[in-house]
Design a protein around this motif. Structure first.
Motif, mmCIF file in Angstrom:
data_model
loop_
_atom_site.group_PDB
_atom_site.id
_atom_site.type_symbol
_atom_site.label_atom_id
_atom_site.label_comp_id
_atom_site.label_asym_id
_atom_site.label_seq_id
_atom_site.Cartn_x
_atom_site.Cartn_y
_atom_site.Cartn_z
ATOM 1 N N ALA A 103 0.934 -1.247 0.038
ATOM 2 C CA ALA A 103 -0.064 -0.031 -0.018
ATOM 3 C C ALA A 103 0.799 1.195 0.135
ATOM 4 C CB ALA A 103 -0.968 -0.141 1.416
ATOM 5 N N ALA A 104 0.563 2.144 -0.970
ATOM 6 C CA ALA A 104 1.291 3.417 -1.072
ATOM 7 C C ALA A 104 0.460 4.436 -1.316
ATOM 8 C CB ALA A 104 2.574 3.228 -1.687
ATOM 9 N N SER A 105 0.834 5.788 -0.980
ATOM 10 C CA SER A 105 -0.194 6.927 -1.243
ATOM 11 C C SER A 105 1.123 8.133 -1.821
ATOM 12 C CB SER A 105 -0.735 7.494 -0.293
ATOM 13 O OG SER A 105 -1.337 8.850 -0.512
ATOM 14 N N ALA A 106 0.697 8.956 -2.806
ATOM 15 C CA ALA A 106 1.502 10.197 -2.952
ATOM 16 C C ALA A 106 1.355 11.226 -1.909
ATOM 17 C CB ALA A 106 0.881 10.814 -4.394
ATOM 18 N N ALA A 107 2.422 11.854 -1.577
ATOM 19 C CA ALA A 107 2.202 12.787 -0.400
ATOM 20 C C ALA A 107 3.235 13.986 -0.483
ATOM 21 C CB ALA A 107 2.368 11.950 0.783
ATOM 22 N N SER A 108 3.118 14.822 0.414
ATOM 23 C CA SER A 108 4.230 15.798 0.407
ATOM 24 C C SER A 108 4.446 16.337 1.833
ATOM 25 C CB SER A 108 3.689 17.076 -0.391
ATOM 26 O OG SER A 108 4.947 18.157 -0.554
ATOM 27 N N VAL B 133 -1.456 14.260 2.458
ATOM 28 C CA VAL B 133 -1.765 13.377 1.663
ATOM 29 C C VAL B 133 -2.487 13.639 0.411
ATOM 30 C CG1 VAL B 133 -2.492 10.747 1.479
ATOM 31 C CG2 VAL B 133 -1.545 11.570 3.492
ATOM 32 N N GLN B 134 -1.859 13.038 -0.649
ATOM 33 C CA GLN B 134 -2.589 13.318 -2.199
ATOM 34 C C GLN B 134 -3.063 11.876 -2.546
ATOM 35 O OE1 GLN B 134 0.873 14.666 -4.350
ATOM 36 N NE2 GLN B 134 1.253 16.127 -2.666
ATOM 37 N N THR B 135 -3.416 11.936 -4.077
ATOM 38 C CA THR B 135 -3.623 10.670 -4.521
ATOM 39 C C THR B 135 -2.677 10.743 -6.101
ATOM 40 O OG1 THR B 135 -5.499 11.816 -5.875
ATOM 41 C CG2 THR B 135 -6.256 10.402 -3.537
ATOM 42 N N PRO B 136 -2.468 9.505 -6.543
ATOM 43 C CA PRO B 136 -3.088 8.033 -6.028
ATOM 44 C C PRO B 136 -2.641 7.531 -5.106
ATOM 45 C CG PRO B 136 -1.251 8.009 -7.752
ATOM 46 C CD PRO B 136 -1.466 9.634 -7.638
ATOM 47 N N GLN B 137 -3.553 6.900 -4.528
ATOM 48 C CA GLN B 137 -3.164 5.949 -3.476
ATOM 49 C C GLN B 137 -3.512 4.385 -3.941
ATOM 50 O OE1 GLN B 137 -5.869 7.025 -0.313
ATOM 51 N NE2 GLN B 137 -4.944 8.910 -0.007
ATOM 52 N N VAL B 138 -2.472 3.764 -3.815
ATOM 53 C CA VAL B 138 -2.331 2.166 -4.656
ATOM 54 C C VAL B 138 -2.389 1.219 -3.625
ATOM 55 C CG1 VAL B 138 -1.249 1.197 -6.322
ATOM 56 C CG2 VAL B 138 -1.290 3.490 -6.493
ATOM 57 N N PHE B 139 -3.134 0.104 -3.947
ATOM 58 C CA PHE B 139 -3.017 -1.057 -2.868
ATOM 59 C C PHE B 139 -2.910 -2.271 -3.719
ATOM 60 C CE2 PHE B 139 -5.505 2.568 -1.388
ATOM 61 C CZ PHE B 139 -5.057 2.521 -0.044
ATOM 62 N N GLU B 140 -2.546 -3.376 -3.288
ATOM 63 C CA GLU B 140 -2.632 -4.817 -3.554
ATOM 64 C C GLU B 140 -4.226 -5.100 -3.780
ATOM 65 O OE1 GLU B 140 -0.537 -7.513 -1.396
ATOM 66 O OE2 GLU B 140 1.263 -6.827 -2.391
ATOM 67 N N HIS B 141 -4.654 -5.749 -4.919
ATOM 68 C CA HIS B 141 -6.078 -5.675 -5.117
ATOM 69 C C HIS B 141 -6.800 -6.270 -3.946
ATOM 70 C CE1 HIS B 141 -9.389 -6.832 -8.263
ATOM 71 N NE2 HIS B 141 -9.670 -7.038 -7.371
ATOM 72 N N GLN B 142 -6.244 -7.751 -3.557
ATOM 73 C CA GLN B 142 -6.921 -8.279 -2.376
ATOM 74 C C GLN B 142 -6.843 -7.725 -0.953
ATOM 75 O OE1 GLN B 142 -8.937 -10.735 -3.153
ATOM 76 N NE2 GLN B 142 -8.611 -10.516 -4.931
ATOM 77 N N LEU B 143 -5.724 -7.002 -0.850
ATOM 78 C CA LEU B 143 -5.547 -6.279 0.311
ATOM 79 C C LEU B 143 -6.713 -5.116 0.295
ATOM 80 C CD1 LEU B 143 -4.005 -5.231 2.939
ATOM 81 C CD2 LEU B 143 -2.383 -3.899 1.456
ATOM 82 N N CYS C 70 -6.471 5.458 2.530
ATOM 83 C CA CYS C 70 -5.316 5.157 3.519
ATOM 84 C C CYS C 70 -6.041 4.937 5.016
ATOM 85 C CB CYS C 70 -4.465 6.419 3.410
ATOM 86 S SG CYS C 70 -3.405 6.569 2.005
ATOM 87 N N MET C 71 -7.147 5.749 4.963
ATOM 88 C CA MET C 71 -7.883 5.508 6.512
ATOM 89 C C MET C 71 -8.381 4.092 6.555
ATOM 90 S SD MET C 71 -9.857 9.009 7.166
ATOM 91 C CE MET C 71 -10.467 8.324 8.698
ATOM 92 N N GLY D 156 -5.274 -2.274 9.890
ATOM 93 C CA GLY D 156 -3.781 -2.422 10.476
ATOM 94 C C GLY D 156 -2.775 -2.708 9.467
ATOM 95 N N GLN D 157 -3.136 -2.166 8.209
ATOM 96 C CA GLN D 157 -1.993 -2.141 7.306
ATOM 97 C C GLN D 157 -1.266 -0.872 6.907
ATOM 98 O OE1 GLN D 157 -1.089 -4.263 4.970
ATOM 99 N NE2 GLN D 157 0.507 -2.954 4.003
ATOM 100 N N LYS D 158 -0.033 -0.855 7.259
ATOM 101 C CA LYS D 158 0.834 0.487 6.968
ATOM 102 C C LYS D 158 0.808 0.680 5.593
ATOM 103 C CE LYS D 158 3.952 -0.464 10.620
ATOM 104 N NZ LYS D 158 5.624 -0.962 10.891
ATOM 105 N N VAL D 159 0.841 2.177 5.480
ATOM 106 C CA VAL D 159 0.853 2.663 4.007
ATOM 107 C C VAL D 159 2.071 3.364 3.820
ATOM 108 C CG1 VAL D 159 -0.307 4.248 2.397
ATOM 109 C CG2 VAL D 159 -1.625 2.899 4.299
#
Length: 248
Positions: free
Chosen positions: A146-151, A178-188, A207-208, A214-217
């Motif tokens: 899991a990851a997100s664009a951010a500044s 926090v910005q977007t895109p926010q990207v995640f593994e499909h099943q996650l 991200c929330m 309980g997943q770190k982003v």
């Protein structure tokens, strides 16, 4: 920064091909932009609709295999016309959104390909996103799930009470916007959505949902130019940034 994005995305994404579904959220009421009378996504930025610029970036991103547009019911015809008048190849469907961002994202998620390995959720009004930014966030999501664009926050941050009086100064050392895109593994992401539904969790971004599960982003520094069109004056800022970086 652009060179860094390119190096990261080439290193991680080159062997994966197009396996990421993008959900572009365009169903907001735009109340801060024009009291809801007109959509900010359809506003013109240097002669091109905000949403068109957003779609262009995802069309050009090598990892994106399909694009799902989530729109307001009353604007569905406008989006159909936009697609018919353009040469977009990755838009797979248009979905009517809900009353909240969370509901709209969930509706879009129901229409992505089951074969996609990742899902990228992005604000349709964040039209200065680039293919390099998209690829960089996807690259990090491949590593961490899991990851997100951010500044990073550069201003001094104050905590205030209900009367707008300063209560204390908050350390900005580990503060980000926090910005977007926010990207995640499909099943996650599916698990995050199901967890939120079961527990009645309300989230203002995806991200929330991951945090609640309980997943770190992982945050990816994407700079301050990846702005979201929220107010009328943001159009002027977007146009200035586009001109400054030499885009059309």
């Amino acid at each position: 920064m652009k060179k860094l994005f390119s190096q990261l995305s080439e290193k991680i994404n080159s062997s994966h091909g197009a396996d990421t579904s993008a959900i572009l959220l365009c169903a907001g009421e735009s109340t801060r932009f024009s009291q809801g009378r007109s959509s900010k996504q359809m506003a013109s930025v240097l002669g091109k609709a905000v949403v068109s610029r957003t779609i262009d970036a995802f069309e050009e991103a090598p990892s994106i295999k399909e694009i799902v547009l989530v729109v307001k019911k009353e604007e569905a015809d406008d989006y159909n016309k936009l697609i018919c008048d353009s040469a977009y190849k990755k838009i797979s469907c248009i979905v009517v959104g809900g009353d909240t961002r969370q509901i709209s994202a969930m509706r879009g998620f129901k229409h992505i390909s089951e074969k996609s390995k990742l899902v990228a959720i992005h604000d349709g009004a964040r039209c200065l996103v680039t293919p390099d930014i998209i690829e960089a966030v996807i690259a990090e999501a491949r590593l961490s799930g899991a990851a997100s664009a951010a500044s990073r926050v550069t201003d001094t941050v104050k905590m205030a009470d209900d009367g707008n009086n300063i209560v204390r100064t908050v350390s900005r050392e580990n503060m980000w916007t926090v910005q977007t895109p926010q990207v995640f593994e499909h099943q996650l992401y599916r698990s995050c959505v199901e967890n939120a539904a079961q527990k009645g969790i309300t989230a203002t971004d995806d991200c929330m949902l991951a945090e609640a599960y309980g997943q770190k982003v992982k945050l990816v520094e994407t700079g301050r130019e990846n702005i979201k069109i929220t107010y009328k004056e943001d159009i002027l800022l977007a146009e200035a940034l586009i001109k400054a970086r030499g885009d059309k």
